[in-house]
Design an enzyme around this catalytic site. Structure first.
Site, PDB file in Angstrom:
ATOM      1  N   TYR A   1       0.794  -1.189   0.025  1.00  0.00           N
ATOM      2  CA  TYR A   1      -0.147   0.022  -0.042  1.00  0.00           C
ATOM      3  C   TYR A   1       0.909   1.345  -0.046  1.00  0.00           C
ATOM      4  CZ  TYR A   1      -2.646   4.051   2.057  1.00  0.00           C
ATOM      5  OH  TYR A   1      -2.944   5.153   2.226  1.00  0.00           O
TER       6      TYR A   1
ATOM      7  N   LYS B   1       1.650   4.384  -2.858  1.00  0.00           N
ATOM      8  CA  LYS B   1       1.473   5.978  -2.939  1.00  0.00           C
ATOM      9  C   LYS B   1       2.771   6.511  -3.054  1.00  0.00           C
ATOM     10  CE  LYS B   1      -2.964   6.141  -1.329  1.00  0.00           C
ATOM     11  NZ  LYS B   1      -3.780   7.107  -1.757  1.00  0.00           N
TER      12      LYS B   1
HETATM   13  C1  WQD Z   1      -3.204   2.139  15.045  1.00  0.00           C
HETATM   14  C2  WQD Z   1      -2.594   1.087  16.284  1.00  0.00           C
HETATM   15  C3  WQD Z   1      -2.194  -1.237  15.776  1.00  0.00           C
HETATM   16  C4  WQD Z   1      -6.357  -2.261  15.290  1.00  0.00           C
HETATM   17  C5  WQD Z   1      -2.656   2.820   9.013  1.00  0.00           C
HETATM   18  C6  WQD Z   1      -1.818   3.043   7.852  1.00  0.00           C
HETATM   19  C7  WQD Z   1      -1.259   4.450   7.667  1.00  0.00           C
HETATM   20  C8  WQD Z   1      -2.365   5.338   7.733  1.00  0.00           C
HETATM   21  C9  WQD Z   1      -3.331   5.252   8.795  1.00  0.00           C
HETATM   22  C10 WQD Z   1      -3.744   5.850   5.544  1.00  0.00           C
HETATM   23  C11 WQD Z   1      -1.456   0.366  15.690  1.00  0.00           C
HETATM   24  C12 WQD Z   1      -3.252  -0.849  17.023  1.00  0.00           C
HETATM   25  C13 WQD Z   1      -5.205  -1.758  15.569  1.00  0.00           C
HETATM   26  C14 WQD Z   1      -6.482  -3.566  16.436  1.00  0.00           C
HETATM   27  C15 WQD Z   1      -4.654  -2.686  17.608  1.00  0.00           C
HETATM   28  N1  WQD Z   1      -3.544   5.194   6.834  1.00  0.00           N
HETATM   29  N2  WQD Z   1      -4.422  -1.614  16.796  1.00  0.00           N
HETATM   30  N3  WQD Z   1      -5.796  -3.571  17.565  1.00  0.00           N
HETATM   31  O1  WQD Z   1      -1.348   0.855  11.065  1.00  0.00           O
HETATM   32  O2  WQD Z   1      -1.090   3.040  12.329  1.00  0.00           O
HETATM   33  O3  WQD Z   1      -2.006   3.238   9.906  1.00  0.00           O
HETATM   34  O4  WQD Z   1      -3.711   3.759   9.025  1.00  0.00           O
HETATM   35  O5  WQD Z   1      -2.989   5.936   4.800  1.00  0.00           O
HETATM   36  O6  WQD Z   1      -0.591   4.586   6.666  1.00  0.00           O
HETATM   37  O7  WQD Z   1      -0.578   2.405   7.884  1.00  0.00           O
HETATM   38  O8  WQD Z   1      -3.457   2.305  11.974  1.00  0.00           O
HETATM   39  O9  WQD Z   1      -5.620   2.230  12.837  1.00  0.00           O
HETATM   40  O10 WQD Z   1      -4.518   0.044  11.908  1.00  0.00           O
HETATM   41  O11 WQD Z   1      -3.624   0.987  14.072  1.00  0.00           O
HETATM   42  O12 WQD Z   1      -3.925  -2.765  18.747  1.00  0.00           O
HETATM   43  O13 WQD Z   1      -7.635  -4.147  16.145  1.00  0.00           O
HETATM   44  O14 WQD Z   1      -3.702   0.542  16.644  1.00  0.00           O
HETATM   45  O15 WQD Z   1      -1.220  -2.101  16.156  1.00  0.00           O
HETATM   46  O16 WQD Z   1      -0.360   0.368  16.813  1.00  0.00           O
HETATM   47  P1  WQD Z   1      -1.907   2.293  11.516  1.00  0.00           P
HETATM   48  P2  WQD Z   1      -4.404   1.291  12.636  1.00  0.00           P
END
Ligand code: WQD
Length: 324
Positions: A143, A147
Site C-alpha cells: 500500500y 502511494k
Molecule cells: C493503529 C494502532 C495497531 C487495530 C494505518 C496506515 C497509515 C494510515 C493510517 C492511511 C496500531 C493498533 C489496531 C486493532 C490494535 N492510513 N491496533 N488493534 O497501522 O497505524 O496506520 O492507517 O493511509 O498509513 O498504515 O493504523 O488504525 O490500523 O492502527 O491494537 O484491532 O492500533 O497495532 O498500533 P496504522 P491502525
C-alpha cells in the site's frame, strides 16, 4: 466571480466527504466522482454534483475532466495495509493504474492542479520521530509503495508538463464532522478507533491490542491521531496555495503528538463512561512502535494548524454518531 470548480475523486468516502464539506463551506463548487465501492451515498452533500464513475474507466475520466476544473483532489484508493500484502494486484490496479488514468486525463484536458492523498506509510519504520518530510522513504507495505510511486509520478509530470501537485501524507485520520453531517461508517473497519467503537456498541466482543512489549512508556504502539476535519481544512489550504501558484510540494499532516493504544482505550472509556473490553494479542506484522509527524511544514506552507488537540474531544466526535 464564478465559483472555482473542484473535482473530488473519492468524495463519498470517509476523508473525501469531509474534504467536500470543507470545500463547500469555503465557497468552492464541488463535483464528486466516486464508484461507491467504499464510499457511501449518505456521505454525499446535496450542494455538490455527483458523478458515479470508476477511476479505472479512463475514457469516462477524460470526459469528466473536460468540465474545466481548477483543481482535482484524489482520494480514491484502496488503503488497507494488510490486504495490500495479500492482494498486491488489487492495489497495483486501483491505486497505480487508477492514479495514472487521473493524471493523464488531467494533462490531456489541461487540468493543472491536484491535491493527492498520500500516507505516513511511505516512511516505513521511523529512524527518528517526529518524522519530517526529509525522512528516508522505505514503505513496509505494498500500500505504502503504491502511494510513493504515485508521488514520484506526479514529480515527473510536474517537471514535464504544466502540472502542479501537493501531496499530503496523512498520519492516522480519526473523528467525524462535529456538526453530525457525515454519518457513513466504514464497512469492515481495519483501523483502531472504528474497531474500538464496534466494541463500545456491542458489535464486536473485544478489541485485540496488538503487542504490549514495545519500547514505549506503556508498551503499546504510539500513533499520531489527527481529526478528519483538520485534514479537510488542510486540503482547502492546499488548493488555495496551488491556485496561487505555489511550487509542487509534499507535506505531512499530523499533530506532532503521539497517543498509545492504551491511551486511546482510556480516552474512549472516559468519553463513553464505561470500560472497553480488550485483550493483549501478539504484535501485528509491520507495525512500528512509534510514528509521529512533524507538522512544521504544513504550518509554514499551508498556514494551517490542527484545531483538535485533545484526544477525548476527537473521540467524542466519533462517539456522537453512535448515540444520535
Ligand atoms: C493503529 C494502532 C495497531 C487495530 C494505518 C496506515 C497509515 C494510515 C493510517 C492511511 C496500531 C493498533 C489496531 C486493532 C490494535 N492510513 N491496533 N488493534 O497501522 O497505524 O496506520 O492507517 O493511509 O498509513 O498504515 O493504523 O488504525 O490500523 O492502527 O491494537 O484491532 O492500533 O497495532 O498500533 P496504522 P491502525
Amino acid at each position: 466571480m464564478p465559483l472555482q470548480k473542484i473535482l473530488v475523486i473519492g468524495g463519498a468516502g470517509y476523508i473525501g466527504s469531509h474534504v467536500v464539506k470543507a470545500l463547500l463551506e469555503n465557497d468552492f463548487a464541488v463535483t464528486v466522482y466516486d464508484n461507491l465501492s467504499t464510499g457511501q451515498k449518505c456521505n454525499l452533500f446535496a450542494a455538490a454534483e455527483f458523478i458515479e464513475g470508476d477511476i479505472l474507466d479512463a475514457l469516462h475520466l477524460e470526459q469528466v475532466m473536460k468540465n474545466g476544473f481548477a483543481a482535482v483532489v484524489h482520494l480514491a484508493a484502496k488503503k488497507a495495509v494488510g490486504e495490500s500484502m495479500e492482494n498486491p494486484q488489487l492495489y497495483a490496479l486501483n491505486n497505480l493504474i487508477g492514479a495514472i488514468n487521473i493524471l493523464n486525463a488531467m494533462v490531456n484536458n489541461n487540468v493543472k492542479n491536484i491535491v493527492f492523498s498520500s500516507t505516513a506509510a511511505v516512511y516505513g519504520t521511523p529512524q527518528y520521530v517526529p518524522v519530517d518530510e526529509q525522512h528516508p522513504l522505505n514503505p513496509m507495505s505494498f500500500y505504502g509503495f503504491t502511494k510513493l510511486k504515485i508521488e514520484e509520478l506526479m514529480q515527473w509530470y510536474s517537471q514535464l508538463k504544466d502540472f502542479h501537485y501537493i501531496s499530503l501524507r496523512y498520519f492516522n485520520a480519526v473523528g467525524y464532522a462535529a456538526d453530525g453531517s457525515i454519518t457513513g461508517r466504514e464497512k469492515n473497519p481495519q483501523n483502531l478507533l472504528p474497531i474500538v467503537m464496534e466494541v463500545a456498541t456491542g458489535k464486536r466482543e473485544k478489541l485485540q491490542v496488538f503487542g504490549h512489549d514495545y519500547a514505549t512508556p506503556d508498551g503499546t504502539c504510539i500513533r499520531d491521531y489527527i481529526h478528519v476535519e483538520d485534514l479537510a481544512d488542510a486540503h482547502v489550504a492546499a488548493i488555495r496555495q496551488l491556485l496561487a501558484g505555489i511550487p509542487s510540494q509534499t507535506i505531512n499532516l499530523g499533530t506532532n503528538h503521539g497517543t498509545s493504544v492504551l491511551e486511546i482505550i482510556a480516552a474512549t472509556e472516559r468519553v463513553i463512561g464505561r470500560p472497553i473490553n480488550y485483550e493483549f494479542a501478539p504484535r501485528r506484522a509491520g507495525d512500528p512502535a512509534i510514528i509521529v509527524a512533524s507538522n512544521n511544514k504544513a504550518r509554514r506552507i499551508l498556514n494551517w494548524q490542527p484545531r483538535y488537540l485533545n484526544i477525548d474531544n476527537i473521540i467524542q466526535t466519533t462517539w456522537n454518531l453512535e448515540i444520535k
